[in-house]
Scaffold this motif. Sequence first.
Motif, short mmCIF file in Angstrom:
data_model
loop_
_atom_site.label_atom_id
_atom_site.label_comp_id
_atom_site.label_asym_id
_atom_site.label_seq_id
_atom_site.Cartn_x
_atom_site.Cartn_y
_atom_site.Cartn_z
N TYR A 1 29.15 40.31 43.69
CA TYR A 1 28.68 41.09 43.58
C TYR A 1 27.92 41.51 45.52
O TYR A 1 27.59 42.03 46.03
N GLY A 2 27.08 40.50 45.91
CA GLY A 2 26.81 40.84 47.03
C GLY A 2 27.29 41.23 48.35
O GLY A 2 26.61 41.73 48.84
N VAL A 3 28.00 40.20 48.30
CA VAL A 3 29.22 40.84 49.19
C VAL A 3 30.00 42.08 48.98
O VAL A 3 29.81 42.18 50.12
N LYS A 4 30.50 41.92 48.32
CA LYS A 4 30.78 43.19 47.56
C LYS A 4 31.01 45.08 47.28
O LYS A 4 31.20 45.68 47.71
N THR A 5 29.44 45.00 47.22
CA THR A 5 28.46 45.65 46.76
C THR A 5 27.97 46.26 48.04
O THR A 5 26.86 46.04 48.44
N LYS A 6 28.54 47.66 48.54
CA LYS A 6 27.62 48.43 49.35
C LYS A 6 25.91 48.82 49.28
O LYS A 6 25.54 48.05 49.85
N GLN A 7 25.62 49.03 48.38
CA GLN A 7 24.50 48.90 47.76
C GLN A 7 23.77 47.79 48.22
O GLN A 7 22.70 47.92 48.51
N ILE A 8 24.24 46.84 47.14
CA ILE A 8 23.44 46.05 47.02
C ILE A 8 23.14 44.99 48.72
O ILE A 8 21.65 45.00 48.80
N GLN A 9 24.83 45.38 49.69
CA GLN A 9 24.09 44.61 51.07
C GLN A 9 22.87 45.53 51.22
O GLN A 9 22.10 45.01 52.24
N GLU A 10 23.11 46.71 51.00
CA GLU A 10 21.95 47.04 51.93
C GLU A 10 20.63 47.19 51.68
O GLU A 10 19.58 47.58 52.87
N ARG A 11 20.64 46.68 50.48
CA ARG A 11 18.81 46.92 49.73
C ARG A 11 19.07 45.31 50.48
O ARG A 11 17.66 44.91 51.19
N ASP B 1 43.66 56.40 51.49
CA ASP B 1 42.06 56.05 51.85
C ASP B 1 41.72 55.90 50.80
O ASP B 1 40.79 55.53 50.53
N THR B 2 42.01 57.34 50.02
CA THR B 2 41.85 57.01 48.47
C THR B 2 42.13 55.92 47.03
O THR B 2 41.10 55.42 46.86
N ARG B 3 43.56 55.96 47.50
CA ARG B 3 43.67 54.15 46.61
C ARG B 3 42.89 53.32 47.25
O ARG B 3 42.80 53.04 46.51
N ALA B 4 43.08 53.21 48.61
CA ALA B 4 41.52 51.77 48.99
C ALA B 4 40.60 51.70 49.08
O ALA B 4 39.83 50.41 48.38
N LYS B 5 39.90 52.83 48.51
CA LYS B 5 38.72 53.59 48.25
C LYS B 5 38.46 52.96 46.73
O LYS B 5 36.87 52.36 45.96
N ALA B 6 39.23 53.57 45.23
CA ALA B 6 39.04 53.38 43.96
C ALA B 6 39.27 51.99 43.95
O ALA B 6 38.85 50.73 43.38
N PHE B 7 41.15 51.02 45.39
CA PHE B 7 40.53 49.51 44.70
C PHE B 7 39.45 48.58 44.95
O PHE B 7 39.04 47.92 44.43
N SER B 8 38.88 49.12 46.00
CA SER B 8 38.13 48.44 46.39
C SER B 8 36.48 48.18 45.57
O SER B 8 35.88 47.40 45.56
N THR B 9 36.24 49.43 44.72
CA THR B 9 35.29 49.40 43.88
C THR B 9 35.59 48.36 42.36
O THR B 9 34.84 48.02 41.59
N CYS B 10 36.57 48.19 42.34
CA CYS B 10 36.78 46.51 41.02
C CYS B 10 37.49 45.78 42.01
O CYS B 10 37.62 44.63 40.91
N THR B 11 37.25 44.75 43.04
CA THR B 11 37.47 43.73 43.90
C THR B 11 36.89 43.14 43.04
O THR B 11 36.93 41.53 42.92
N ALA B 12 35.54 43.54 43.26
CA ALA B 12 33.62 42.39 42.67
C ALA B 12 34.51 41.91 41.38
O ALA B 12 34.00 40.84 41.74
N HIS B 13 34.30 42.86 40.31
CA HIS B 13 35.29 42.41 39.59
C HIS B 13 36.27 41.39 38.71
O HIS B 13 35.59 40.78 38.14
N VAL B 14 36.92 41.79 39.64
CA VAL B 14 38.21 41.01 39.37
C VAL B 14 38.50 39.90 40.37
O VAL B 14 38.85 38.67 39.27
N CYS B 15 37.06 39.28 40.97
CA CYS B 15 36.36 38.01 41.83
C CYS B 15 36.46 37.16 40.33
O CYS B 15 36.39 35.76 40.51
N VAL B 16 35.31 37.95 40.09
CA VAL B 16 34.37 37.67 38.98
C VAL B 16 35.36 36.98 37.93
O VAL B 16 34.86 36.04 37.43
#
Length: 326
Positions: A300-310, A240-255
């Motif tokens: 970033y809007g789709v992949k970033t939780k904080q921006i989604q929430e706002r 789970d920790t690995r998945a969470k760490a990877f998820s923080t980089c997903t948006a940037h890799v796509c960009v």
Amino acid sequence: MFSNRRTLSLGKTELIPSFFVLKGIPGLEDVHIWISIPFSLMYVITVIANCLILFIIKTEARLHQPMYVLLSVLAGIDLALSTSSLPKAIGIFWFKLEEIRFDVCLLQMFLIQYLGSIESGILTLMALDRYIAVCNPLRYTAILTNTLLAKMVVIVLMRSAVLVSPVPILLKRLPFCNSNVIHHTYCEHMSVAKLACADITVNFVYGLSVSLFIGGIDVPLIALSYALILRSVMNLSSKDTRAKAFSTCTAHVCVIAVFYTPFLFSVFIQRFKNKVAPSVQITVANIYLLVPPMVNPIIYGVKTKQIQERILKMVCRGKVTSDQKN
């Protein structure tokens, strides 16, 4: 057309065009009006999406962190990059506004290359940000301070200015004594240089060298950052920790993928284009200016939780206000 003159050392004169004529996409003139529809739609989406990202980051206190500061810089660059070229292209397609003054053409050329270079540098800084966040999370705020972040952004701006400024200067020294018609939607460096009645080897070599230099520094640094991130994440014991760490980089890799793919195609097609149709070359060049600025804020809007929430909070608030009025 060639109203300005300058005198050479041998007593000869050269003509300098007072303006150029941008013809849009050659071979597709009959469908320019149809091409303008997706161009216009993408530009509107780009402006709205990037302005929304800037507004959210500015007004949301918990987003005042290095990652989101860099994201706001990226959004500002995307707005400027698309605005430096797309309104003119749409004007060509809709109203046949094909003329562009010589100095304005050089300015547009500089801005497109300058902003593209800055975007590459910002993406590199964002990769560094992700490396520190994943590999040194406890020291993240201590290492990546606002002062250090500001200094790195200034370095990126200065690097781009130093590298790109000679491009319009090298063009301005050339004599233009033939056609002033540019078969493109904007003032692309080599498309303008090829109108000169002089040797343009220096322009070709310098333009290609700048692109390769920027890519040759930024791409390896990004790759190194993610190699170190990958090594660090794979050493984590929890899945789970690995998945969470990877998820923080997903948006940037796509960009990164969205930016560098059309960028590299555009660079090499423009300089080795004998076997590629002009319409394809110019379409690819426009994709580089169209797609990343539009897609980046969406990713970033789709992949970033904080921006989604706002965004959801803004939508829900607007719905409640509307219901109260009704």
